[in-house]
Structures are given as structure tokens and as C-alpha cells.
Motif scaffolding. Structure first.
Motif, PDB file in Angstrom:
ATOM      1  N   ARG A   4       0.822  -1.157  -0.234  1.00 37.69           N
ATOM      2  CA  ARG A   4      -0.412  -0.077   0.099  1.00 37.69           C
ATOM      3  C   ARG A   4       0.509   1.323  -0.100  1.00 37.69           C
ATOM      4  NH1 ARG A   4      -3.636  -2.969   3.409  1.00 37.69           N
ATOM      5  NH2 ARG A   4      -4.424  -4.340   2.298  1.00 37.69           N
ATOM      6  N   SER A   5       0.001   2.103  -0.935  1.00 41.37           N
ATOM      7  CA  SER A   5       0.925   3.225  -0.952  1.00 41.37           C
ATOM      8  C   SER A   5       1.404   3.945   0.261  1.00 41.37           C
ATOM      9  CB  SER A   5       0.681   4.140  -1.521  1.00 41.37           C
ATOM     10  OG  SER A   5      -1.306   4.297  -1.470  1.00 41.37           O
ATOM     11  N   ALA A   6       0.640   4.249   1.888  1.00 40.08           N
ATOM     12  CA  ALA A   6       0.766   4.443   2.970  1.00 40.08           C
ATOM     13  C   ALA A   6       2.246   3.346   3.608  1.00 40.08           C
ATOM     14  CB  ALA A   6      -0.099   4.107   3.664  1.00 40.08           C
ATOM     15  N   ASP A   7       2.574   2.974   3.019  1.00 42.04           N
ATOM     16  CA  ASP A   7       3.877   1.906   3.295  1.00 42.04           C
ATOM     17  C   ASP A   7       4.577   2.310   2.645  1.00 42.04           C
ATOM     18  OD1 ASP A   7       3.151   1.214   5.913  1.00 42.04           O
ATOM     19  OD2 ASP A   7       2.680  -0.785   5.469  1.00 42.04           O
ATOM     20  N   ALA A   8       4.943   2.456   1.566  1.00 35.57           N
ATOM     21  CA  ALA A   8       5.936   2.483   0.301  1.00 35.57           C
ATOM     22  C   ALA A   8       7.007   2.980   0.820  1.00 35.57           C
ATOM     23  CB  ALA A   8       5.050   3.172  -0.567  1.00 35.57           C
ATOM     24  N   GLY A   9       7.650   2.940   1.924  1.00 34.67           N
ATOM     25  CA  GLY A   9       8.786   4.003   2.586  1.00 34.67           C
ATOM     26  C   GLY A   9      10.043   3.096   1.885  1.00 34.67           C
ATOM     27  N   PHE A  10      11.096   4.092   1.838  1.00 37.94           N
ATOM     28  CA  PHE A  10      12.198   3.077   0.632  1.00 37.94           C
ATOM     29  C   PHE A  10      13.695   2.650   1.463  1.00 37.94           C
ATOM     30  CE2 PHE A  10      14.027   7.974   1.715  1.00 37.94           C
ATOM     31  CZ  PHE A  10      14.801   7.254   2.368  1.00 37.94           C
ATOM     32  N   GLU A  11      13.503   1.858   2.825  1.00 38.87           N
ATOM     33  CA  GLU A  11      14.325   2.058   4.016  1.00 38.87           C
ATOM     34  C   GLU A  11      14.365   0.642   3.698  1.00 38.87           C
ATOM     35  OE1 GLU A  11      11.997   4.218   4.840  1.00 38.87           O
ATOM     36  OE2 GLU A  11      13.206   5.575   6.204  1.00 38.87           O
ATOM     37  N   ALA A  12      13.051  -0.262   3.603  1.00 37.72           N
ATOM     38  CA  ALA A  12      12.865  -2.053   3.167  1.00 37.72           C
ATOM     39  C   ALA A  12      13.722  -2.009   1.536  1.00 37.72           C
ATOM     40  CB  ALA A  12      11.986  -2.351   3.352  1.00 37.72           C
ATOM     41  N   LEU A  13      14.102  -1.079   0.982  1.00 35.26           N
ATOM     42  CA  LEU A  13      14.713  -1.386  -0.097  1.00 35.26           C
ATOM     43  C   LEU A  13      16.201  -0.771  -0.421  1.00 35.26           C
ATOM     44  CD1 LEU A  13      11.678  -0.710  -2.290  1.00 35.26           C
ATOM     45  CD2 LEU A  13      12.277  -2.682  -1.358  1.00 35.26           C
ATOM     46  N   GLU A  14      16.548  -0.447   0.243  1.00 33.78           N
ATOM     47  CA  GLU A  14      18.011   0.105   0.156  1.00 33.78           C
ATOM     48  C   GLU A  14      18.876  -0.927   0.143  1.00 33.78           C
ATOM     49  OE1 GLU A  14      18.497   4.252   1.986  1.00 33.78           O
ATOM     50  OE2 GLU A  14      17.670   2.926   3.332  1.00 33.78           O
ATOM     51  N   TRP A  15      19.882  -0.053  -0.590  1.00 32.37           N
ATOM     52  CA  TRP A  15      21.181  -1.078  -0.926  1.00 32.37           C
ATOM     53  C   TRP A  15      21.866  -1.639   0.406  1.00 32.37           C
ATOM     54  CZ3 TRP A  15      24.647   1.480  -5.487  1.00 32.37           C
ATOM     55  CH2 TRP A  15      24.077   1.576  -6.540  1.00 32.37           C
ATOM     56  N   GLU A  16      22.511  -3.415   0.758  1.00 34.08           N
ATOM     57  CA  GLU A  16      22.500  -3.193   1.820  1.00 34.08           C
ATOM     58  C   GLU A  16      24.590  -2.946   1.825  1.00 34.08           C
ATOM     59  OE1 GLU A  16      22.067  -7.496   0.619  1.00 34.08           O
ATOM     60  OE2 GLU A  16      19.720  -7.613   1.463  1.00 34.08           O
ATOM     61  N   GLU A  17      24.669  -3.240   0.351  1.00 30.26           N
ATOM     62  CA  GLU A  17      26.644  -2.659   0.700  1.00 30.26           C
ATOM     63  C   GLU A  17      26.593  -1.010  -0.309  1.00 30.26           C
ATOM     64  OE1 GLU A  17      28.355  -5.938   0.569  1.00 30.26           O
ATOM     65  OE2 GLU A  17      27.904  -6.082  -2.454  1.00 30.26           O
ATOM     66  N   GLU A  18      27.912  -0.592  -0.125  1.00 28.35           N
ATOM     67  CA  GLU A  18      27.932   0.578  -0.819  1.00 28.35           C
ATOM     68  C   GLU A  18      28.932  -0.321  -2.361  1.00 28.35           C
ATOM     69  OE1 GLU A  18      28.597   4.056  -0.405  1.00 28.35           O
ATOM     70  OE2 GLU A  18      27.254   3.947   1.095  1.00 28.35           O
ATOM     71  N   LEU A  19      28.542   0.608  -3.095  1.00 30.16           N
ATOM     72  CA  LEU A  19      29.562  -0.102  -4.468  1.00 30.16           C
ATOM     73  C   LEU A  19      30.666   0.618  -4.370  1.00 30.16           C
ATOM     74  CD1 LEU A  19      27.832  -0.895  -6.908  1.00 30.16           C
ATOM     75  CD2 LEU A  19      28.150   0.920  -7.679  1.00 30.16           C
ATOM     76  N   PRO A  20      31.558   0.271  -4.653  1.00 31.12           N
ATOM     77  CA  PRO A  20      32.926   0.429  -4.803  1.00 31.12           C
ATOM     78  C   PRO A  20      33.096   0.701  -6.417  1.00 31.12           C
ATOM     79  CG  PRO A  20      33.158  -1.139  -4.586  1.00 31.12           C
ATOM     80  CD  PRO A  20      31.898  -1.860  -5.005  1.00 31.12           C
ATOM     81  N   PRO A  21      33.617   2.077  -6.295  1.00 28.77           N
ATOM     82  CA  PRO A  21      34.013   2.167  -7.906  1.00 28.77           C
ATOM     83  C   PRO A  21      35.057   1.661  -8.608  1.00 28.77           C
ATOM     84  CG  PRO A  21      35.042   3.683  -6.384  1.00 28.77           C
ATOM     85  CD  PRO A  21      35.165   2.832  -4.857  1.00 28.77           C
ATOM     86  N   LYS A  22      35.005   1.180  -9.849  1.00 28.65           N
ATOM     87  CA  LYS A  22      36.288   0.151 -10.268  1.00 28.65           C
ATOM     88  C   LYS A  22      37.230   0.747 -10.873  1.00 28.65           C
ATOM     89  CE  LYS A  22      34.936  -4.362 -11.998  1.00 28.65           C
ATOM     90  NZ  LYS A  22      34.207  -5.311 -12.840  1.00 28.65           N
ATOM     91  N   PRO A  23      37.675   0.837 -10.329  1.00 25.50           N
ATOM     92  CA  PRO A  23      39.027   1.860 -11.739  1.00 25.50           C
ATOM     93  C   PRO A  23      39.852   1.193 -12.028  1.00 25.50           C
ATOM     94  CG  PRO A  23      39.943   1.998  -9.142  1.00 25.50           C
ATOM     95  CD  PRO A  23      38.644   0.802  -9.283  1.00 25.50           C
ATOM     96  N   VAL A  24      39.403   0.339 -13.166  1.00 29.00           N
ATOM     97  CA  VAL A  24      40.278  -0.647 -14.560  1.00 29.00           C
ATOM     98  C   VAL A  24      40.543   0.339 -15.421  1.00 29.00           C
ATOM     99  CG1 VAL A  24      37.615  -2.544 -14.263  1.00 29.00           C
ATOM    100  CG2 VAL A  24      37.526  -0.772 -15.616  1.00 29.00           C
TER     101      VAL A  24
END
Lengths: 473, 134
Positions: free
Chosen positions: A388-408
Motif C-alpha cells: 500500500r502506498s502508505a507503506d511505500a517507504g524506501f528504507e526496506a529497499l535500500e542497498w545493503e552495501e556500498e558500491l565501490p568504484p572500479k578503477p579499471v
């Protein structure tokens, strides 16, 4: 049973799994692909193309461009389903556009059942859920523009070529992962509550639970890679990825049978129940094509970009500190969006129109639905309100880890050495003809200079220069 | 006025810096300053050059043009002040943020200009201060 680990060897030679690979037998060393690769990951050496694993972002451009069909993808064979008791299809929204405008979504959905799936949970549900969360996410302060991370190619491209834009990516799970997690949670809750009446269980786990198989039906190579090498999260809840091309023939046959028989319900289990509604967004089906996400989000001033070249040009501008007045970018690597993915069957332009029709037909429903044939989903108390839209917060969907840069692109870890090499590279590049002909096997003269500096090529690989040299002497 | 090459120097600079493994934020600051500099040269300078010099402790950029020069440097450094023509503004440039943006992103900025004698701007970015990721 085949598992994720025993994929074909070509893609498994290093530390990175890749869906995209080269069929050496078919490659004639023509250099067409090296020019199209957005990360300059391909070189032709000794008459065959080679893909540098650390640079490949699995966008599938080379698959589209190879005139010999030597660039291929790995996806999972349909037979992996046999190892699971409850088989769940997770169709990408774009699947509904593969069978023409006159094929209703319900027909596709029922045909999935006919070819062996027990349940269907639409990735469109995940897209709609993500849409609600993204709206909230955008309300929080942050750098502008924010960039959609729903397309894994965009995320990998940013990681490799535009690492300073990592904070501008929406740090939320992609639609297929959101759908997979929700589906698994509901199904497990339902089984625990005795809701699984199917009495299925040939492959039960050690604790006696039926083994649930979640199968993502995808138009896209990068998503095959994404479930094995997730970006921003630790482990994918998807067990295998089937390509549109693999599932097309059996599914098409089932659709035709249904159309011929005029059947609109499942034998024995009645019409699909309708669950998991998300109120307030017209549905996630539109995400299958460019502009669809923006139409669902309705953020004033947001911009949509599709196609890898257009995408790079736009990211380049943002990287120059521009476009800060734009709140949001819908970014899709394939032309026209996911309907243009490398593993699709239908013409992308036709599919686009078909998807529009699907979106319209589903609008009255106010939502994509998670559907069930066997009453397998029981929205118990824990699930109440999740969509439901009332519960549509983003916290539950947040990434679990940082995305590191990949300096190839870094030439050496030591700055002094890297500087010396970079200077030599510039000198070399200036001495090369600048025709960017690709005859040496590198995509342009600068790339050859880079290869020479790294000791992977030599100056005489440049045929044009060699010829000028010999004609001078 | 040629805007077709706008951003080219900045893109090239980024490509060069990407080979060195410098800190991302530093690269971004340099790219932004580079972009503003090359746009200023295109808009006001009537063409010119941008040179990038890198050592292990600093990155220097030298912009040079043979344009009309800067009459009032203090005004030029003021956010929102611009002498760009209506035509340039109508194309979305000339918002008066170029010089302030360069100053904000660089660790030091030296402007050498006289009316009629062109403009030289030298920017310096400290490598040790920003702590390259290595």
C-alpha cells in the motif's frame, strides 16, 4: 541438477562471472565489436576477439553488433526448474510485449502455468513498488540529478567510467530483486501457515520444506550477471535467469493453444487470484520501455535517456557538474529500454507498442498483481499492507552495501609509475596516425597506445604506421 | 562561436586522470573547473588553450586566450555576473558561474588579465590534501 556454479566454462575463466562471452569458433576477427564496446573491453588478437573481464559490463552491445553471431550470452537452461518443488516465474514487464498487441497479459500469464510454473509473480510489482519508494527517496536531500539504478548496465557503467556519480545513483534494489524477495517472503509465510495445499515436495530441503525456485525471465544479459554478482546487495533471491529467446517457443505454443481453445482460466484452479496490489501507481509494466518509469513516477522535470551512446553523453555532462537543475534521470542502456534488450525476440518497436497496450489494460487494476494458481500466496498478517502506498517507504529497499568504484583504467597503483606511463601513452598516441581504423585490434589509436604502454601490444601492430615507415625508407 | 567541442577538454582530462587512480572527488573538481575554463575560452576568449600538468603532489591547469581580457576581476569573480551576449545566454550559457566555479573547485586560482591583452588563468589542485585513494 545444474547450479549457478557449473555454467559454461567460457564465462568462468576468471574472478568475474559474465553473461556475455565469445564463441571463438564463429569469430572471424573482424573488429566490428571493438568499436561498439562502451568500455573498450574488447581487443582482437591473433585473429580472435578477447573480452577483458574486468571491463565488461554485460551490456550486450557486442551481441547486437557482431555480424557473425560470435558474441553470445549465457543464461540458465529451462531444465534447472526440475530441481525445485515450487517453481515461480518472475516475468520481466517486457515479456508481455513479446507476443503482439492482441495477446492479453492474462493469456501470457496462464501460458506460463501451462509450461510448468506453479506461480507467477510479476517483476512489474517490484517496479511499481520501487517507483513509490523512489518518489520518497527523491524527497530527501541529495545531489542532483539522481540517476535510476534499475538498469544494471547503468550501475556498472557508472562504477567503471563515472565513479564520481556513484552517490547520485538511487541506492535501492532493482525491480526483479524486490519482486523476488517479496515473493519468497510471502510464499514461505504461506507454507509456514499451512497455505501450501499443493503437497509438492520431491526436492524438499533438509528441514523438510519444499524447495522454492525463483526464475527470472529476462530480456537482458546484465541481469543474468547481476544475480550472480549483485550490485549494492549481498545475495540475490533469484535462483536462475531464463532468456526470452529460450522461453519464447514453448510459451508461444502455449499461448496459441490457449487462444485456439478460448481458455482464460486454469484447469482445476479457477481464475488467478489477485494479490499484492499497489495503489496509487498505474502499474509497473511501463518500465519495460523508455519513458515508462517517468510516467509512473511523475516527477516534474525528470529526463529519460536510452541507448548506450546517449546514456554516456548524458553521464558525461552530469560528470562535468552540469544538469544539476534536473531532479531525476531514467537511464536505460538498451535502445527503447528493456524491450530492446539483447535477449529479446520481438522487434523492439513492436514490443514497445504492445507494452503500451498492456499498461493501459492494467491501469484499471491500479496495479500489477502478484498472481497465484494454487492459493500459494497467503498474505498473512506480516504481509498486510506491504504494497500500500502508505507503506511505500524506501528504507526496506535500500542497498545493503556500498558500491565501490572500479578503477579499471588505472595504469599502475604507484602514482609516479602511472604518471610516467600516462605521459608515454600520450606521446605514443600523438605518434600514431589517428585514423582509429581498428586494424591493430584495438578500438582506436589511443587504446593501442594504452596497450603498448601496458606491454600488451607493440608499435608495429599499427599497420598504417608500418606501411608509411616502409614506403618512406 | 563553436560549442560543438564544448566539454571535450574536460572529457579528455578526465580520461587522462582516470589512468592515474586519483581520488574521485578530486577528479570531479578538476573536470568541473576544466569545463568552466574551456567554456569561458569559447564564449569570451575567442579560442585558446588549456594545459594540464600533473606531478606527484599537484595538478595544474593553465588556460590561455587572446580575448578581450577581464576589465573588472572582482566583478568577474562574483556569482551571477556575466558579460556574455544575449545570444550566448539564450543557449543556456553565460550564467555568471564560470569563474566562481573554478575558484570553488581549485585549491588556488591565479588570474592574469588586462583589457586587450588576453587572459591567463592558472588553477592548482593539491594532491596530498585531498588524499588520493591508493
Amino acid at each position: 541438477m545444474k547450479t549457478r556454479a557449473d555454467m559454461r566454462p567460457e564465462a568462468q575463466t576468471g574472478n568475474f562471472f559474465h553473461s556475455v562471452y565469445l564463441d571463438k569458433e564463429l569469430c572471424v576477427g573482424c573488429t566490428t565489436c571493438i568499436k561498439r564496446c562502451p568500455t573498450q573491453a574488447i581487443r582482437v588478437r591473433d585473429g580472435k576477439a578477447h573480452i577483458a573481464e574486468e571491463r565488461c559490463i554485460d551490456c550486450g552491445e557486442c551481441i547486437r553488433t557482431c555480424p557473425k553471431g560470435a558474441k553470445k550470452w549465457i543464461s540458465d537452461p529451462l531444465a534447472v526448474m526440475e530441481g525445485y518443488d515450487i517453481k515461480v516465474a518472475l516475468p520481466a514487464p517486457s515479456l508481455y510485449g513479446q507476443f503482439g498487441v492482441d495477446t492479453a497479459p492474462d493469456t501470457v500469464f496462464l501460458a506460463l502455468r501451462d509450461i510448468g510454473f506453479d506461480e507467477v509473480f510479476d517483476v512489474a510489482w517490484g517496479a511499481a513498488r520501487l517507483g513509490l519508494a523512489t518518489k520518497e527517496y527523491l524527497d530527501a536531500a541529495g545531489p542532483r540529478p539522481m540517476i535510476s539504478s534499475a538498469c544494471p548496465v547503468v550501475v556498472r557503467l557508472v562504477q567503471l567510467r563515472f565513479p564520481s556519480l556513484i552517490p547520485q545513483l538511487v541506492h535501492l534494489l532493482p525491480p526483479f530483486e524486490i519482486a523476488a524477495r517479496e515473493l519468497r517472503r510471502r510464499l514461505e509465510a504461506s507454507i509456514a501457515g499451512g497455505g501450501d495445499k499443493g503437497n509438492r515436495g520431491a526436492n524438499r530441503t533438509t528441514d523438510g520444506q519444499p524447495r522454492i525456485g525463483v526464475f527470472f525471465i529476462s530480456p537482458c544479459t546484465s541481469k543474468v550477471t547481476a544475480i550472480r554478482n549483485p550490485l549494492g546487495y549481498v545475495r540475490s533471491e533469484v535462483d536462475a535467469v531464463f532468456s526470452f529467446q529460450d522461453i519464447y517457443a514453448p510459451l508461444k505454443k502455449a499461448i496459441q493453444r490457449r487462444k485456439a481453445a478460448g481458455e482464460s482460466t486454469c484447469a482445476g484452479s479457477g481464475p488467478p487470484s489477485k494479490m499484492g496490489r499497489i495503489e496509487g501507481l498505474g502499474g509497473g509494466f511501463g518500465w519495460a520501455r523508455s519513458d515508462g518509469e517517468l510516467e509512473a513516477l511523475n516527477v516534474p522535470g525528470a529526463v529519460s535517456v536510452d541507448g548506450i551512446d546517449n546514456l554516456i553523453a548524458l553521464l558525461e555532462e552530469i560528470d562535468n557538474g552540469k544538469l544539476g537543475d534536473i531532479p531525476y534521470i531514467e537511464a536505460l542502456a538498451c535502445p527503447g529500454g528493456c524491450v530492446g534488450g539483447p535477449m529479446v525476440v520481438a522487434n523492439p518497436h513492436v514490443a514497445r507498442t504492445a507494452i503500451k497496450a498492456v499498461s493501459v489494460s492494467q491501469k484499471g487494476e491500479e496495479a500489477p498483481e502478484a498472481r497465484s494458481f494454487n492459493g500459494g500466496f497467503d498474505e498473512g498478517p506480516s504481509a498486510a499492507g506491504i504494497g500500500r502506498s502508505a507503506d511505500a517507504g524506501f528504507e526496506a529497499l535500500e542497498w545493503e552495501e556500498e558500491l565501490p568504484p572500479k578503477p579499471v583504467m588505472v595504469l599502475d597503483r604507484d602514482l609516479e609509475k602511472a604518471l610516467a606511463m600516462a605521459e608515454r601513452l600520450e606521446e605514443l598516441a600523438a605518434s600514431l596516425p589517428g585514423l582509429d581504423c581498428g586494424a591493430c585490434g584495438a578500438p582506436d589509436c589511443r587504446a593501442l597506445a594504452e596497450d603498448i604502454v601496458k606491454g600488451e601490444a607493440e608499435l608495429d601492430d599499427c599497420i598504417v604506421r608500418l606501411r608509411r615507415k616502409t614506403s618512406d625508407s | 562561436m563553436d560549442f560543438s567541442a564544448a566539454g571535450k577538454a574536460s572529457t579528455e582530462a578526465k580520461r587522462f586522470l582516470a589512468r592515474l587512480g586519483l581520488d574521485q572527488n578530486l577528479v570531479k573538481r578538476i573536470a568541473i573547473a576544466m569545463y568552466e575554463g574551456e567554456m569561458n575560452i569559447a564564449i569570451h576568449g575567442g579560442g585558446g588553450s588549456a594545459e594540464l600538468e600533473i606531478s606527484t603532489d599537484k595538478v595544474e591547469i593553465l588556460f590561455q586566450d587572446k580575448g578581450p581580457g577581464i576589465a573588472d576581476l572582482e566583478l568577474a569573480m562574483t556569482e551571477g555576473y556575466s558579460t556574455a551576449s544575449e545570444e550566448v545566454r539564450s543557449m543556456g550559457f553565460g550564467a555568471g558561474m564560470g569563474m566562481p566555479n573554478m575558484k570553488r573547485n581549485a585549491d588556488s586560482m591565479i588570474v592574469d588579465s588586462e583589457p586587450g591583452a588576453g587572459t591567463r588563468i592558472s588553477l592548482m589542485f593539491n594532491l596530498s590534501k585531498t588524499g588520493p585513494e591508493r
